[in-house]
Design a protein around this motif. Structure first.
Motif, PDB file in Angstrom:
ATOM      1  N   LEU A 208      67.131  23.163  82.437  1.00 35.49           N
ATOM      2  CA  LEU A 208      66.862  23.572  81.051  1.00 35.49           C
ATOM      3  C   LEU A 208      67.595  22.669  80.064  1.00 35.49           C
ATOM      4  CD1 LEU A 208      66.990  27.468  81.394  1.00 35.49           C
ATOM      5  CD2 LEU A 208      64.981  26.086  80.881  1.00 35.49           C
ATOM      6  N   LYS A 209      68.834  22.297  80.402  1.00 37.07           N
ATOM      7  CA  LYS A 209      69.581  21.361  79.549  1.00 37.07           C
ATOM      8  C   LYS A 209      68.885  20.000  79.523  1.00 37.07           C
ATOM      9  CE  LYS A 209      74.133  23.297  80.638  1.00 37.07           C
ATOM     10  NZ  LYS A 209      75.395  23.012  81.362  1.00 37.07           N
ATOM     11  N   PHE A 210      68.411  19.561  80.684  1.00 40.41           N
ATOM     12  CA  PHE A 210      67.731  18.265  80.779  1.00 40.41           C
ATOM     13  C   PHE A 210      66.472  18.256  79.927  1.00 40.41           C
ATOM     14  CE2 PHE A 210      64.735  15.600  83.501  1.00 40.41           C
ATOM     15  CZ  PHE A 210      65.103  14.415  82.879  1.00 40.41           C
ATOM     16  N   TRP A 211      65.686  19.321  79.992  1.00 39.97           N
ATOM     17  CA  TRP A 211      64.460  19.413  79.185  1.00 39.97           C
ATOM     18  C   TRP A 211      64.798  19.298  77.697  1.00 39.97           C
ATOM     19  CZ3 TRP A 211      60.401  23.498  81.109  1.00 39.97           C
ATOM     20  CH2 TRP A 211      60.070  23.233  82.451  1.00 39.97           C
ATOM     21  N   SER A 212      65.854  19.997  77.267  1.00 46.86           N
ATOM     22  CA  SER A 212      66.234  19.967  75.846  1.00 46.86           C
ATOM     23  C   SER A 212      66.656  18.562  75.441  1.00 46.86           C
ATOM     24  CB  SER A 212      67.377  20.952  75.586  1.00 46.86           C
ATOM     25  OG  SER A 212      66.947  22.268  75.816  1.00 46.86           O
ATOM     26  N   TRP A 213      67.454  17.909  76.297  1.00 44.53           N
ATOM     27  CA  TRP A 213      67.887  16.532  75.991  1.00 44.53           C
ATOM     28  C   TRP A 213      66.684  15.591  75.911  1.00 44.53           C
ATOM     29  CZ3 TRP A 213      67.088  11.982  78.588  1.00 44.53           C
ATOM     30  CH2 TRP A 213      67.765  10.860  78.075  1.00 44.53           C
ATOM     31  N   LEU A 214      65.780  15.726  76.873  1.00 44.64           N
ATOM     32  CA  LEU A 214      64.606  14.858  76.935  1.00 44.64           C
ATOM     33  C   LEU A 214      63.756  15.005  75.677  1.00 44.64           C
ATOM     34  CD1 LEU A 214      63.838  13.050  79.399  1.00 44.64           C
ATOM     35  CD2 LEU A 214      62.127  14.741  79.981  1.00 44.64           C
ATOM     36  N   SER A 215      63.568  16.252  75.241  1.00 44.06           N
ATOM     37  CA  SER A 215      62.774  16.528  74.043  1.00 44.06           C
ATOM     38  C   SER A 215      63.420  15.910  72.810  1.00 44.06           C
ATOM     39  CB  SER A 215      62.619  18.038  73.864  1.00 44.06           C
ATOM     40  OG  SER A 215      62.002  18.338  72.648  1.00 44.06           O
TER      41      SER A 215
ATOM     42  N   LYS B  66      53.283   3.866  80.059  1.00 37.62           N
ATOM     43  CA  LYS B  66      52.822   4.259  78.721  1.00 37.62           C
ATOM     44  C   LYS B  66      51.615   5.180  78.793  1.00 37.62           C
ATOM     45  CE  LYS B  66      52.322   1.824  75.106  1.00 37.62           C
ATOM     46  NZ  LYS B  66      51.881   0.789  74.163  1.00 37.62           N
ATOM     47  N   GLU B  67      51.125   5.448  80.002  1.00 41.59           N
ATOM     48  CA  GLU B  67      49.863   6.176  80.140  1.00 41.59           C
ATOM     49  C   GLU B  67      50.048   7.690  80.248  1.00 41.59           C
ATOM     50  OE1 GLU B  67      49.856   2.163  81.141  1.00 41.59           O
ATOM     51  OE2 GLU B  67      50.764   3.670  82.433  1.00 41.59           O
ATOM     52  N   VAL B  68      51.242   8.148  80.629  1.00 37.69           N
ATOM     53  CA  VAL B  68      51.442   9.577  80.914  1.00 37.69           C
ATOM     54  C   VAL B  68      52.556  10.112  80.030  1.00 37.69           C
ATOM     55  CG1 VAL B  68      51.960  11.282  82.696  1.00 37.69           C
ATOM     56  CG2 VAL B  68      50.779   9.166  83.322  1.00 37.69           C
ATOM     57  N   SER B  69      52.248  11.165  79.258  1.00 41.20           N
ATOM     58  CA  SER B  69      53.297  11.799  78.459  1.00 41.20           C
ATOM     59  C   SER B  69      53.986  12.885  79.301  1.00 41.20           C
ATOM     60  CB  SER B  69      52.687  12.420  77.195  1.00 41.20           C
ATOM     61  OG  SER B  69      51.847  13.503  77.520  1.00 41.20           O
ATOM     62  N   PRO B  70      55.260  13.175  79.042  1.00 38.21           N
ATOM     63  CA  PRO B  70      56.121  12.569  78.029  1.00 38.21           C
ATOM     64  C   PRO B  70      56.532  11.156  78.424  1.00 38.21           C
ATOM     65  CG  PRO B  70      57.364  14.127  79.366  1.00 38.21           C
ATOM     66  CD  PRO B  70      55.939  14.260  79.792  1.00 38.21           C
ATOM     67  N   TYR B  71      56.765  10.298  77.399  1.00 39.33           N
ATOM     68  CA  TYR B  71      57.034   8.881  77.632  1.00 39.33           C
ATOM     69  C   TYR B  71      58.544   8.671  77.780  1.00 39.33           C
ATOM     70  CZ  TYR B  71      52.377   9.052  75.672  1.00 39.33           C
ATOM     71  OH  TYR B  71      51.065   9.384  75.426  1.00 39.33           O
ATOM     72  N   PHE B  72      59.057   8.958  78.960  1.00 35.83           N
ATOM     73  CA  PHE B  72      60.497   8.838  79.202  1.00 35.83           C
ATOM     74  C   PHE B  72      60.762   7.774  80.257  1.00 35.83           C
ATOM     75  CE2 PHE B  72      59.011  11.688  82.459  1.00 35.83           C
ATOM     76  CZ  PHE B  72      59.818  11.438  83.559  1.00 35.83           C
TER      77      PHE B  72
ATOM     78  N   SER C  43      66.923   8.602  82.379  1.00 36.60           N
ATOM     79  CA  SER C  43      66.937  10.063  82.500  1.00 36.60           C
ATOM     80  C   SER C  43      67.681  10.513  83.749  1.00 36.60           C
ATOM     81  CB  SER C  43      65.501  10.594  82.527  1.00 36.60           C
ATOM     82  OG  SER C  43      64.818  10.240  81.340  1.00 36.60           O
ATOM     83  N   ALA C  44      67.619   9.715  84.818  1.00 32.64           N
ATOM     84  CA  ALA C  44      68.324  10.062  86.059  1.00 32.64           C
ATOM     85  C   ALA C  44      69.824  10.178  85.807  1.00 32.64           C
ATOM     86  CB  ALA C  44      68.044   9.006  87.130  1.00 32.64           C
TER      87      ALA C  44
END
Length: 815
Positions: free
Chosen positions: A79-86, A411-417, A422-423
């Motif tokens: 959940l923390k990772f999702w928030s950071w990613l967003s 660049k083809e698949v969202s989210p663009y991370f 991220s690892a």
């Protein structure tokens, strides 16, 4: 009174507030899946992000309908990772949810309703809609939301369902609602309660009039007697075709045989005997010691090892230590299909404790891996970028192999991370460690290591002290001037390949362009075939005799005459991998020559078959695109040839030199892995180019310094942060106006020198959508956060203009 912030699988900003029913207050917790109403009629599976007591002031929140899990399906670290990613990649958290979860765990409008058993219904207190639904359920027993629309207005559906649930007249059938269904296998066994050993004669006498049933009974008895521990699969009784289901059914009805069902994994793990890992060499032990020291200091590691230096052995050793400490390890790979050898090595060590997770698995297979990770049944997971979102319980190590690979940030698949970056964030949340490994690290990663953000560990020699390949440059202009060429090959290159074929050695030829020719051109009027969907010329594929667009996939037959002037003089221009394959096949008609590119590998098991041919030595020459630079580890390849090396440099990208160096180095690493006699021939019109010169001198440090100097001079990463904003629409005039408006808004808040554009994209139209771009070069550090907030303010201002709501907006952070 409690409220929950719910993440919905929708590309909408933020989370949504719902009231928690009194009966669920004690059981709800963050990370659980819940069913919630949204948008009038829809019911979605949401994820609880947090529970709180703050009642919203501006609206009355709807109630959760139900919870789907007994405990949290998502750990707090995720959940923390999702928030950071967003927050970091400026994307909606609902996009992350859609990407992260297998589809079968997200229930959308396939929720079924049914009557509660043994419930007395008071029809006097029901309104018309409630009565219709109850009557329909009495007839149909199960009804989904789409079917309800036939007799209840859309705006009243959720209200009606909620009312009947509150009255405890109906309930949601969660078993039906779950899309995932476990794989079940039927087995049979002798009914020992009805059949005693000393009564066998009596049983056989009873079956005398049904000889086929008697034979089948004896076969089941024999199988049970020979191997009491082995369950008898129902299907194996019918494999030889001598018996039918009717005979087995007869035995079951006579209560002589019992049929039972067991759940079975769709993914069958390694079933051989496990083995110990190879012993590390002294050089590898020294590198491992440096990694251990870095981990003790709390630093992550860049493992820069030349090709064939044994980085995989070090990964395996660190994974082994992690598992021994009772933690999980994740090995990230750019592409799962090109990793046969590393997979085989780890399978032999971890057997059933090894798992895989990637997009080629079916959705049900991904659910099973998800459940195993949640239940801590998998110790080591090999996966692509999507594996970062699995619900690890005790993650201790993440290894990112080939960290430079662009597949980690498509660049083809969202989210663009970027999976590599991220690892490191995921590892931080789990208090885990990260090894970034590559023979050709990205400039940004190398710079981070030089600045001390990462620990730099360098493996300078190949495993077993095998020599690295030698590089030789061939001046193709001189060869052409002296007429020492055949097509795209110089005499020198042909002779080297001939020597390899005669000595029964294998050769790889790299040309990173798909198709046969870049363009088919009319000699009379200059007409070329453009894709009707995109602003690109269609590529000619001779093998299928088609013109193809490599961006949208459109196909067309190759024209026999010019569509514009009807001339028959049509010439091909440019060189694709098919043309290189054809030329080399004509030069060496006796040799076994194969091609490896996206088009030739589409057939089922094509990669496995080619891999086997290379392993057994059947293939003499392999021609391919960048695919041949990954995952191929064979002892008999001694020569790598690159007939048109210049084409890698002439790309509209500030990373062109870096990627050319990486690709040439990676493919060169396939040569001489055992003998140390590997050779790389680079054919070029410009042998004095700095990239080719430094490759020849095997001077990666100087090359990195050269690239960093160029980046610093022209203000590119790692010295600035790049954010690309891309606007798309079917009408060019509209997207042009929108981009100009957004550009003017950005210039209100950000300095002029930070903004480039708006400009039409290099490919102005793609898939019938016109594209305009704005590139932001933002300073790093504290100033970046300030500028990013101003960017968000600009985007909010742009979003307020209703005329531009139909404009598709994409944001690429760290472009």
């Amino acid at each position: 009174m409690k409220f929950a912030q719910i993440i919905l699988p929708l590309n909408l900003k933020g989370t949504f507030t719902y009231k928690v029913p009194d009966e669920l207050v004690e059981v709800v917790q963050p990370g659980m899946r819940v069913l919630v109403p949204f948008g009038g009629k829809k019911i979605y599976t949401g994820i609880i992000q947090k529970i709180h007591a703050d009642r919203p002031e501006n609206f009355e929140p709807k109630e959760l309908i139900n919870i789907l899990d007994e405990s949290a399906i998502l750990p707090p670290e995720q959940l923390k990772f999702w928030s950071w990613l967003s927050e970091y990649y400026l994307c909606n958290i609902g996009e992350i949810y859609r990407f992260a979860f297998p589809a079968s765990l997200k229930l959308e409008s396939e929720t079924y309703l049914k009557l509660k058993p043994n419930t007395a219904i008071d029809f006097q207190n029901l309104d018309v809609n409630e009565m219709y639904l109850i009557q329909a359920l009495e007839v149909r027993q199960l009804i989904n939301l789409t079917e309800i629309e036939a007799f209840i207005p859309k705006r009243d559906i959720v209200k009606t369902i909620k009312s009947l649930i509150d009255l405890q007249y109906i309930e949601i059938d969660e078993k039906i609602a779950e899309k995932y269904k476990a794989k079940e296998v039927s087995f049979v066994k002798i009914n020992t309660e009805k059949v005693a050993i000393d009564d066998l004669a009596q049983v056989l006498l009873k079956l005398k009039k049904s000889p086929k049933q008697q034979e089948l009974f004896l076969i089941i008895l024999e199988k049970e007697t020979e191997n009491p521990q082995q369950a008898i699969r129902k299907s194996e009784l019918f494999e030889d075709g001598n018996y039918a289901h009717a005979q087995l059914k007869g035995l079951i009805e006579k209560e002589l045989v019992i049929e039972y069902v067991l759940q079975k994994d769709r993914l069958q793990g390694f079933e051989g005997e496990v083995e110990d890992l190879e012993t590390l060499s002294e050089t590898q032990l020294n590198a491992k010691s440096e990694i251990d020291q870095a981990f003790a200091e709390g630093k992550n590691v860049l493992l820069h090892g030349v090709t064939s230096s044994g980085k995989t052995h070090i990964y395996a050793e660190k994974i082994e230590e992690t598992v021994a400490a009772g933690k999980n390890a994740l090995l990230l790979l750019p592409e799962i299909s090109l990793t046969k050898q590393i997979v085989q090595r780890l399978e032999k060590k971890y057997g059933q404790k090894l798992g895989f997770y990637h997009q080629k698995l079916t959705d049900f297979e991904r659910v099973e891996v998800w459940q195993k990770i949640k239940n801590n049944e998998i110790s080591v997971l090999i996966g692509t970028r999507s594996a970062l979102f699995l619900p690890f319980q005790n993650l201790g190590l993440i290894v990112v192999d080939e960290e430079h690979d662009s597949a980690y940030k498509p660049k083809e698949v969202s989210p663009y991370f970027n999976a590599k970056d991220s690892a490191q964030i995921v590892a931080d949340f789990y208090n885990a460690k990260v090894i970034l490994g590559s023979a050709t690290p990205s400039v940004e990663t190398y710079y981070a290591a030089q600045k001390g953000i990462l620990k730099y560990v360098h493996l300078k020699e190949r495993f077993g002290a095998v020599k690295v390949p030698t590089f030789e440059l061939i001046n193709f202009k001189e060869a052409q001037d002296s007429k020492n060429t055949v097509g795209n090959f110089s005499f020198k290159l042909i002779e080297e390949i001939r020597s390899q074929v005669e000595n029964e050695k294998q050769t790889m030829i790299l040309h990173n362009r798909r198709g046969y020719a870049n363009v088919v051109e009319c000699e009379s009027c200059g007409y070329v075939n453009y894709c009707s969907n995109c602003d690109v010329v269609m590529t000619y594929h001779k093998f299928s005799n088609e013109m193809k667009c490599h961006y949208c996939g459109q196909k067309a037959a190759k024209p026999r005459t010019c569509p514009k002037c009807n001339s028959e003089k049509l010439n091909v221009r440019g060189v694709g991998v098919e043309q290189i394959h054809e030329e080399i096949s004509n030069i060496f008609p006796e040799a076994e020559i194969d091609r490896m590119d996206v088009d030739s590998m589409r057939r089922k098991f094509a990669y496995e078959k080619l891999y086997e041919k290379l392993e057994t030595g059947e293939t003499d020459i392999l021609v391919g695109t960048q695919m041949i630079s990954k995952g191929l580890d064979f002892d008999n390849i001694e020569l790598v040839a690159i007939p048109k090396a210049d084409s890698m440099l002439y790309v509209q990208d500030f990373r062109a030199e870096e990627r050319a160096y990486q690709l040439i180095t990676q493919v060169s690493g396939r040569a001489g892995r055992l003998s140390g006699e590997g050779k790389v021939l680079i054919q070029t019109f410009n042998p004095e180019h700095s990239v080719f010169q430094m490759l020849q001198e095997n001077d990666s440090a100087n090359l990195f310094e050269h690239l960093l100097t160029e980046r610093r001079k022209f203000n590119y990463p790692p010295f600035v942060k790049l954010i690309m904003i891309e606007l798309k629409h079917r009408r060019e005039d509209k997207v042009d106006r929108a981009s100009q408006f957004l550009g003017s808004v950005l210039r209100k808040y950000l300095p002029e020198e930070c903004i480039l554009g708006p400009e039409k994209a290099p490919i102005g139209k793609l898939n019938l959508m016109y594209q305009y771009q704005i590139l932001l070069k933002l300073p790093r550090g504290k100033k970046y956060e300030e500028f990013k907030n101003l960017l968000l303010k600009s985007l909010d201002e742009f979003a307020e203009i209703k005329a531009y709501h139909s404009i598709k907006k994409l944001i690429f952070v760290d472009f």
